[in-house]
Scaffold this active site. Sequence first.
Site, PDB file in Angstrom:
ATOM      1  N   ASP A   8       0.965  -1.319   0.081  1.00  0.00           N
ATOM      2  CA  ASP A   8      -0.018  -0.063  -0.047  1.00  0.00           C
ATOM      3  C   ASP A   8       0.868   1.360  -0.107  1.00  0.00           C
ATOM      4  O   ASP A   8       2.033   1.200   0.467  1.00  0.00           O
ATOM      5  CB  ASP A   8      -1.051   0.076   1.121  1.00  0.00           C
ATOM      6  CG  ASP A   8      -1.958   1.147   1.048  1.00  0.00           C
ATOM      7  OD1 ASP A   8      -2.450   1.342  -0.142  1.00  0.00           O
ATOM      8  OD2 ASP A   8      -1.977   1.888   2.238  1.00  0.00           O
ATOM      9  N   GLU A  10       0.862   5.740   0.436  1.00  0.00           N
ATOM     10  CA  GLU A  10      -0.319   6.948   0.715  1.00  0.00           C
ATOM     11  C   GLU A  10       0.734   7.991   0.054  1.00  0.00           C
ATOM     12  O   GLU A  10       1.799   7.839  -0.155  1.00  0.00           O
ATOM     13  CB  GLU A  10      -0.105   7.321   2.234  1.00  0.00           C
ATOM     14  CG  GLU A  10      -0.721   6.290   3.143  1.00  0.00           C
ATOM     15  CD  GLU A  10      -2.363   6.380   2.908  1.00  0.00           C
ATOM     16  OE1 GLU A  10      -2.814   7.106   2.231  1.00  0.00           O
ATOM     17  OE2 GLU A  10      -2.689   5.074   3.196  1.00  0.00           O
ATOM     18  N   GLU A  53      -6.367  18.575   2.182  1.00  0.00           N
ATOM     19  CA  GLU A  53      -7.258  17.540   2.156  1.00  0.00           C
ATOM     20  C   GLU A  53      -6.784  16.176   2.283  1.00  0.00           C
ATOM     21  O   GLU A  53      -7.145  15.225   2.666  1.00  0.00           O
ATOM     22  CB  GLU A  53      -8.155  17.596   0.715  1.00  0.00           C
ATOM     23  CG  GLU A  53      -7.239  17.558  -0.609  1.00  0.00           C
ATOM     24  CD  GLU A  53      -6.939  19.102  -0.893  1.00  0.00           C
ATOM     25  OE1 GLU A  53      -6.581  19.266  -2.085  1.00  0.00           O
ATOM     26  OE2 GLU A  53      -6.812  19.638  -0.052  1.00  0.00           O
ATOM     27  N   HIS A  58      -4.332  10.794   5.530  1.00  0.00           N
ATOM     28  CA  HIS A  58      -3.544  10.059   6.240  1.00  0.00           C
ATOM     29  C   HIS A  58      -2.892  10.864   7.249  1.00  0.00           C
ATOM     30  O   HIS A  58      -2.136  10.072   8.013  1.00  0.00           O
ATOM     31  CB  HIS A  58      -2.578   9.554   5.148  1.00  0.00           C
ATOM     32  CG  HIS A  58      -1.891  10.582   4.265  1.00  0.00           C
ATOM     33  ND1 HIS A  58      -1.229  11.915   4.779  1.00  0.00           N
ATOM     34  CD2 HIS A  58      -1.912  10.824   3.017  1.00  0.00           C
ATOM     35  CE1 HIS A  58      -0.989  12.513   3.649  1.00  0.00           C
ATOM     36  NE2 HIS A  58      -1.380  12.083   2.847  1.00  0.00           N
ATOM     37  N   HIS A 151      -5.826   6.700   7.219  1.00  0.00           N
ATOM     38  CA  HIS A 151      -5.095   5.855   6.367  1.00  0.00           C
ATOM     39  C   HIS A 151      -3.679   5.761   6.844  1.00  0.00           C
ATOM     40  O   HIS A 151      -3.041   6.826   6.789  1.00  0.00           O
ATOM     41  CB  HIS A 151      -5.483   6.241   4.744  1.00  0.00           C
ATOM     42  CG  HIS A 151      -6.842   6.088   4.309  1.00  0.00           C
ATOM     43  ND1 HIS A 151      -7.043   5.461   3.170  1.00  0.00           N
ATOM     44  CD2 HIS A 151      -7.887   6.414   5.033  1.00  0.00           C
ATOM     45  CE1 HIS A 151      -8.401   5.537   2.913  1.00  0.00           C
ATOM     46  NE2 HIS A 151      -8.863   5.715   4.061  1.00  0.00           N
ATOM     47  N   ASP A 156      -2.767  -0.744   6.812  1.00  0.00           N
ATOM     48  CA  ASP A 156      -3.709  -0.911   5.739  1.00  0.00           C
ATOM     49  C   ASP A 156      -3.238  -2.452   5.020  1.00  0.00           C
ATOM     50  O   ASP A 156      -4.001  -3.312   4.868  1.00  0.00           O
ATOM     51  CB  ASP A 156      -3.872   0.076   4.680  1.00  0.00           C
ATOM     52  CG  ASP A 156      -4.767   0.989   4.971  1.00  0.00           C
ATOM     53  OD1 ASP A 156      -5.207   1.047   6.218  1.00  0.00           O
ATOM     54  OD2 ASP A 156      -4.634   2.192   4.454  1.00  0.00           O
TER      55      ASP A 156
END
Length: 237
Positions: A8, A10, A53, A58, A151, A156
């Site tokens: 994963d 970010e 945003e 995260h 997140h 995750d």
Amino acid sequence: MSRALVLDTETTGFDPATGDRVLEVAAVELVNLVPTGRFYHQLIDPEREVPEEAAKVHGFTWDMLRDKPKFAEIAPALLAFLGDDPVVAHNAPFDFAFLDFELKKAGHPVIDRARMVDTLVLAKKRFPGLPNSLDALCRRYGIDNSMRTAHNALLDVQLLAQVYLELMGGKQPDLALASAPRVAAPAAIELDAAPVARAPRPVVPSEAEIAAHTAFLGKLKDPVWATLLGGGEKPGG
């Protein structure tokens, strides 16, 4: 042995073509669908401001990441960990697009798309028409995701590894057996002496007990027990 990596990322946004960058990457190793405990995790300086945003999703700002290594510095270790095995991700084209951009920028070959396994595609085939986000799949499979307040790539991938196992058919029944200690079959029990011969002692009801039983059956409609009486006649018949 079947090895795969659950991955994963970010990022600062949605599209590397518009300047968005990777700021966190994590991967866990699976062997035969089971996490081995080996993982890779790295926070990265994205070399640009993190939009508000994105930070809300995260929790990372550029000020928190300025002292972290840049992607070009971590790329060799990441690629070494991924090896040549399948790479599993949720909405995998998103992660692969960012990795493609970062790897090319750092002068490395991109990851072969043939290695890509998208759990979102697997989930849509298994649950067509239903929500198939990572949170939705955790709820559907009873996986505890209560700690997922924001997140986070490392958290995750740990959750996604459990989801992927379920999507691939659930927990393998032989896993517990393989890890459990083997128990020897019990030895046959040997008698200390020959069995003692015992004379049968039949129980014979008294006349009063027979009469009481017959009276009770007379209150029932077609009792099957009446056939046990002499001649199979109904009581009182």
